[in-house]
Design an enzyme around this catalytic site. Sequence first.
Site, PDB file in Angstrom:
ATOM      1  N   GLU A   1      14.002   2.436  -8.476  1.00  0.00           N
ATOM      2  CA  GLU A   1      12.564   2.301  -8.692  1.00  0.00           C
ATOM      3  C   GLU A   1      12.262   1.642 -10.033  1.00  0.00           C
ATOM      4  O   GLU A   1      11.265   0.932 -10.181  1.00  0.00           O
ATOM      5  CB  GLU A   1      11.898   3.674  -8.642  1.00  0.00           C
TER       6      GLU A   1
ATOM      7  N   THR B   1       8.429   6.682  -5.576  1.00  0.00           N
ATOM      8  CA  THR B   1       8.285   6.720  -4.127  1.00  0.00           C
ATOM      9  C   THR B   1       7.952   8.131  -3.667  1.00  0.00           C
ATOM     10  O   THR B   1       8.143   9.108  -4.402  1.00  0.00           O
ATOM     11  CB  THR B   1       9.571   6.232  -3.449  1.00  0.00           C
TER      12      THR B   1
ATOM     13  N   MET C   1       8.976  14.715  -5.648  1.00  0.00           N
ATOM     14  CA  MET C   1       9.851  15.708  -6.265  1.00  0.00           C
ATOM     15  C   MET C   1       9.651  15.819  -7.772  1.00  0.00           C
ATOM     16  O   MET C   1      10.456  16.468  -8.443  1.00  0.00           O
ATOM     17  CB  MET C   1      11.312  15.370  -5.953  1.00  0.00           C
ATOM     18  N   GLU C   2       8.593  15.192  -8.320  1.00  0.00           N
ATOM     19  CA  GLU C   2       8.397  15.213  -9.773  1.00  0.00           C
ATOM     20  C   GLU C   2       6.954  15.407 -10.236  1.00  0.00           C
ATOM     21  O   GLU C   2       6.704  15.978 -11.300  1.00  0.00           O
ATOM     22  CB  GLU C   2       8.915  13.896 -10.398  1.00  0.00           C
TER      23      GLU C   2
ATOM     24  N   ASP D   1       8.634   6.972   3.553  1.00  0.00           N
ATOM     25  CA  ASP D   1       8.957   7.631   4.827  1.00  0.00           C
ATOM     26  C   ASP D   1       7.769   8.454   5.298  1.00  0.00           C
ATOM     27  O   ASP D   1       6.959   8.920   4.501  1.00  0.00           O
ATOM     28  CB  ASP D   1      10.189   8.528   4.668  1.00  0.00           C
TER      29      ASP D   1
END
Length: 266
Positions: free
Chosen positions: A36, A115, A200-201, A224
């Site tokens: 990324e 993402t 996740m962050e 996704d």
Amino acid sequence: MAQPEDIGVETVKELAPERSVSPISNIVIIIAMQTEAIPLINRFKLSEDTDQSLFPKGVPWVRYHGTYKDLHINLIWPGKDLALGVDSVGTVSASLITYASIQALKPDLIINAGTAGGFRAKGACVGDIYLASDVAFHDRRIPIPVFDTYGIGARRTCLTPNLIKELNLKVGKLSTGDSLDMTPQDEAAILANDATVKDMEGAAIAYVADLFAVPAIFVKAVTDIIDGEKPTAEEFIQNLVAVTEALDQAVTQVIDFISAKCLSHL
């Protein structure tokens, strides 16, 4: 334990008056994965900080920095796990580098770019770019009064109505957890969070930024479709490179819009 008067959505702490009226000059971009980060490093011609004096000795965290237009840009990547050699994704690394970056660099604004998974039921498609209006956790389950709200950690992000209008970005709520997959308990919490995208962050970065009253925005590109037919991991890997190109373009547009503006004009 005294209960707060309002245990609903937390709001970002009041910013110092000078931060709202002075042009933004110092930006920290926090990004979890090298894939990324590379397009943005190349786009802004950022240089790696090779002397590693900014962060504690021994950590894998990496800083890239440079000047773009009138902005000092610092891109912080948590690096590779020292034992396993994979990207240090997740809330722990994100919290640590956010804290360390705020202490060392004193940014005017944090941008968490990355993402995310998206929900078809909320209108998300692969390649969509979202600006998060709110963030919350979906895997911190503490079924005790008040602690349950603390675990969810819902926060509104920095308001950017002009940015959203100018760039015609999609807006949605972001839910954060430390797993790529989604358990039934996670799914129920994500639905309760009314989330369109899942990462996740984000909520961890928002928590630390809020502690120090640093405004933060969250730019998320959908790799996704969580409620789609394909397995999440398979679709994520399949689309990662192409979607990071879209992320690169979106973050560049965001940076271009921010240039020469103060926070109150975002």
